[in-house]
Design a protein around this motif. Structure first.
Motif, mmCIF file in Angstrom:
data_model
loop_
_atom_site.group_PDB
_atom_site.id
_atom_site.type_symbol
_atom_site.label_atom_id
_atom_site.label_comp_id
_atom_site.label_asym_id
_atom_site.label_seq_id
_atom_site.Cartn_x
_atom_site.Cartn_y
_atom_site.Cartn_z
ATOM 1 N N SER A 184 0.819 -1.211 0.000
ATOM 2 C CA SER A 184 0.000 0.000 0.000
ATOM 3 C C SER A 184 0.852 1.260 0.000
ATOM 4 O O SER A 184 0.555 2.223 -0.711
ATOM 5 C CB SER A 184 -0.950 -0.001 1.201
ATOM 6 O OG SER A 184 -0.216 0.023 2.417
ATOM 7 N N SER A 215 -5.844 3.443 -6.374
ATOM 8 C CA SER A 215 -5.339 4.690 -5.780
ATOM 9 C C SER A 215 -5.159 5.755 -6.848
ATOM 10 O O SER A 215 -5.497 6.931 -6.624
ATOM 11 C CB SER A 215 -4.013 4.433 -5.071
ATOM 12 O OG SER A 215 -4.168 3.501 -4.033
ATOM 13 N N ILE A 239 -9.157 4.437 -2.361
ATOM 14 C CA ILE A 239 -7.953 3.756 -1.894
ATOM 15 C C ILE A 239 -8.314 2.618 -0.949
ATOM 16 O O ILE A 239 -7.759 1.512 -1.044
ATOM 17 C CB ILE A 239 -7.009 4.764 -1.202
ATOM 18 C CG1 ILE A 239 -6.492 5.788 -2.220
ATOM 19 C CG2 ILE A 239 -5.852 4.038 -0.531
ATOM 20 C CD1 ILE A 239 -5.677 6.898 -1.603
ATOM 21 N N ILE A 243 0.542 3.556 -3.338
ATOM 22 C CA ILE A 243 -0.099 4.874 -3.221
ATOM 23 C C ILE A 243 0.873 5.976 -3.626
ATOM 24 O O ILE A 243 0.504 6.923 -4.332
ATOM 25 C CB ILE A 243 -0.630 5.083 -1.796
ATOM 26 C CG1 ILE A 243 -1.770 4.105 -1.496
ATOM 27 C CG2 ILE A 243 -1.119 6.517 -1.613
ATOM 28 C CD1 ILE A 243 -2.204 4.085 -0.045
#
Length: 227
Positions: A25, A109, A147, A29
């Motif tokens: 993540s 994202s 997200i 992101i």
């Protein structure tokens, strides 16, 4: 009641999927933020590379990971000198799952961040905020729903990872055997009852996670509307 041969793979699966999603993540992101606002051949190529694990066959992805993380791999040699070996370990399963789920987080994202109204970001710039502060204080909070949805999908996908995990971590009961591998083992051994229990546990867990994430998102939306 389910026996320990069912709960052990479930615990390993949750641990592997959770850590893999958390690790991916952060990188996904940031990559979505950096590449989403740029145009040109290089960002286009990097975007394709970030998405590549989504379309590659699991065996091909596993082979690439062996070339990279194996004892004689590009990074594996350095790790071996430091006394770290990812092959046939649960950490190796985390590495495989992290690569597999990365594109899901990246794509969701990027789509969420690109939908953020630029006027809010421009207003923050006029107040002297840095790009990093704008990302953390404006873009990320406005894009959290997309997200978060990507994170839940990635976690569910990580729970079902099979091919790359098998090649990197192997299928060692009690150590690297996830639910997907345990189901395959039970089916191959003709233990239909064990396979059915494992399938039920995996299905209920994934449905519960997805339903829970949807509930959290809807609850967050309703709270915002009330305020």
């Amino acid at each position: 009641m389910f026996d320990t041969d069912i709960w052990t793979p479930l615990c390993i699966t949750l641990k592997v999927a959770g850590i893999a999603t958390g690790v991916s993540s952060v990188a996904a992101i940031l990559a979505a933020w950096l590449l989403g606002r740029r145009r040109g051949p290089l960002p286009l190529t990097l975007d394709a590379l970030c998405t590549l694990p989504l379309v590659l066959p699991p065996t091909v992805l596993g082979y690439y990971l062996i070339l990279l993380l194996g004892r004689r791999g590009v990074i594996g040699q350095w790790l071996a000198e430091a006394g770290i070996s990812l092959m046939f370990s649960w950490q190796g399963a985390v590495a495989a799952a992290a690569v597999v789920v990365f594109p899901l987080i990246y794509k969701s994202s990027r789509a969420a961040l690109e939908q953020v109204d630029r006027r809010y970001e421009d207003a923050a710039r006029t107040l002297g905020a840095s790009e990093w502060r704008i990302f953390l204080g404006v873009s990320l909070p406005l894009a959290w729903r997309g997200i978060f949805a990507g994170l839940m999908l990635a976690f569910a996908r990580g729970m079902g990872e099979f091919g790359a995990t098998l090649m990197i971590a192997g299928n060692i009961p009690g150590k690297t055997q996830t639910l997907a591998l345990a189901i395959y083992d039970a089916f191959q051994a003709g233990n239909d009852a064990q396979a059915a229990c494992l399938v039920l546990v995996a299905s209920v867990t994934c449905v519960g996670l997805l339903a829970g994430s949807e509930w959290l998102v809807r609850r967050g939306i309703s709270r915002r509307r009330q305020t």
